[in-house]
Every structure is written in C-alpha cells, then in structure tokens.
Design a protein around this motif. Structure first.
Motif, short mmCIF file in Angstrom:
data_model
loop_
_atom_site.label_atom_id
_atom_site.label_comp_id
_atom_site.label_asym_id
_atom_site.label_seq_id
_atom_site.Cartn_x
_atom_site.Cartn_y
_atom_site.Cartn_z
N LEU A 244 3.78 5.29 -5.65
CA LEU A 244 4.02 5.32 -7.13
C LEU A 244 3.09 6.23 -8.16
O LEU A 244 3.02 6.25 -8.85
CB LEU A 244 3.16 4.08 -8.55
N ARG A 245 1.82 5.90 -7.46
CA ARG A 245 0.93 7.16 -7.61
C ARG A 245 0.98 8.42 -7.35
O ARG A 245 0.52 9.51 -8.64
CB ARG A 245 -0.33 7.38 -6.58
N ALA A 246 1.76 8.98 -6.43
CA ALA A 246 2.75 10.19 -5.97
C ALA A 246 3.63 10.73 -7.83
O ALA A 246 3.24 11.79 -8.25
CB ALA A 246 2.99 10.43 -4.89
N ILE A 247 4.79 9.64 -7.73
CA ILE A 247 5.29 9.60 -9.36
C ILE A 247 4.47 9.98 -9.91
O ILE A 247 5.05 10.39 -11.25
CB ILE A 247 6.38 8.91 -9.39
N LEU A 248 3.62 9.46 -10.31
CA LEU A 248 2.19 9.24 -11.50
C LEU A 248 1.98 10.73 -11.81
O LEU A 248 2.06 10.99 -12.91
CB LEU A 248 2.20 7.87 -11.90
N GLU B 128 0.59 -0.85 0.37
CA GLU B 128 -0.20 -0.14 -0.19
C GLU B 128 0.75 1.11 -0.33
O GLU B 128 0.43 2.54 -0.75
CB GLU B 128 -1.47 -0.13 1.37
N GLN B 129 1.70 1.92 0.57
CA GLN B 129 2.96 2.89 0.48
C GLN B 129 3.83 2.44 -0.19
O GLN B 129 3.59 3.91 -1.42
CB GLN B 129 3.76 2.31 1.97
N GLU B 130 3.97 1.31 -1.10
CA GLU B 130 4.28 1.60 -2.01
C GLU B 130 4.07 1.96 -3.63
O GLU B 130 4.17 2.37 -4.64
CB GLU B 130 5.42 -0.08 -3.51
N GLN C 144 3.11 13.42 -10.74
CA GLN C 144 3.85 14.52 -10.89
C GLN C 144 4.32 14.55 -12.42
O GLN C 144 4.53 15.50 -12.94
CB GLN C 144 4.93 14.21 -10.15
N TYR C 145 4.51 13.23 -12.53
CA TYR C 145 4.94 12.94 -14.19
C TYR C 145 3.78 13.74 -14.81
O TYR C 145 4.22 13.98 -16.23
CB TYR C 145 5.22 11.60 -14.78
N LEU C 146 2.31 12.90 -14.91
CA LEU C 146 1.20 14.07 -15.71
C LEU C 146 1.14 14.90 -15.10
O LEU C 146 0.63 15.86 -16.24
CB LEU C 146 0.49 13.33 -15.28
N ASP C 147 1.21 15.61 -14.26
CA ASP C 147 1.61 17.12 -13.91
C ASP C 147 2.35 17.83 -14.79
O ASP C 147 2.21 18.70 -15.21
CB ASP C 147 1.46 17.14 -12.85
N GLY C 148 3.28 17.12 -15.30
CA GLY C 148 4.65 18.28 -15.71
C GLY C 148 4.50 17.66 -17.84
O GLY C 148 5.08 18.54 -18.16
N ILE C 149 3.06 17.11 -17.97
CA ILE C 149 3.40 16.48 -19.24
C ILE C 149 1.78 17.77 -19.64
O ILE C 149 1.61 17.10 -20.74
CB ILE C 149 3.58 15.23 -19.35
#
Length: 106
Positions: A39-43, A33-35, A45-50
């Motif tokens: 991963l959701r937070a990283i995703l 659940e932590q992982e 950030q990526y989607l916000d960047g593009i």
C-alpha cells in the motif's frame, strides 16, 4: 496419579494452544507488514503522479515535459519504410464494381 496426568495433559493443551496462537499472530503480522509495504508503494506511485518533486523529475516520466523535452525516449509512431498509397479513383470505383455498377449512370 491419574489426576496428575490429567493436570499435565491440560497444561500441555493450553501451552500448545498458546504456541499455535503465537504462530498465527506472527503470520498475520508478516501478512500485514507485506500489505502495508504494498500500500505504501501504491501511495508513492499515486503521489508521484500528482506532484512534482526531485524523484519525479529525475525518473522517467512520460507525462513530464520541460522545455519541450520529455525525459523518456520517444517511440516512433510508424516504422520507416514505404507508404501505401491508394488513388482516389481506385477508392471510388472498387465499391461500384463490387456492387455490379460499372461506369457513370444517368
């Protein structure tokens, strides 16, 4: 009577193994659940960047410039103060003086 104790002992061995397995599964679930959350937070950030959406426009983003304005405060590239000025003649003469040549040569 010894056989009864053996049966009871085997029962508690199995019971303890089940309890340990349940604890291990619970811990693995928490780790996953932590992982997943990371991963959701990283995703995100990526989607916000593009992509451009309301969150990206409203949050500080140095890559987003609208109407020649950024929503991030600009950092001055050089602090105000005195500038260092080197004369061209000085810049040319220093290497000559350090190499032992003085003046013009013919």
């Amino acid at each position: 009577q010894v056989e009864e104790w053996d049966y009871l002992n085997n029962f508690f061995k199995r019971y303890n193994k089940v309890m340990l397995d349940e604890l291990a599964i619970s811990r693995e679930k928490q780790r996953l659940e932590q992982e997943n959350s990371d991963l959701r937070a990283i995703l995100k950030q990526y989607l916000d960047g593009i992509s451009v959406n309301d969150d990206v426009i409203n949050d500080a983003n140095p890559l987003l410039i609208m109407n020649n304005r950024s929503n991030v405060a600009a950092v001055p590239s050089r602090p105000p103060g005195r500038l260092t000025v080197i004369e061209a003649a000085h810049k040319v003469m220093i290497p000559q003086l350090t190499s032992g040549r003085q003046g013009a040569s013919m």
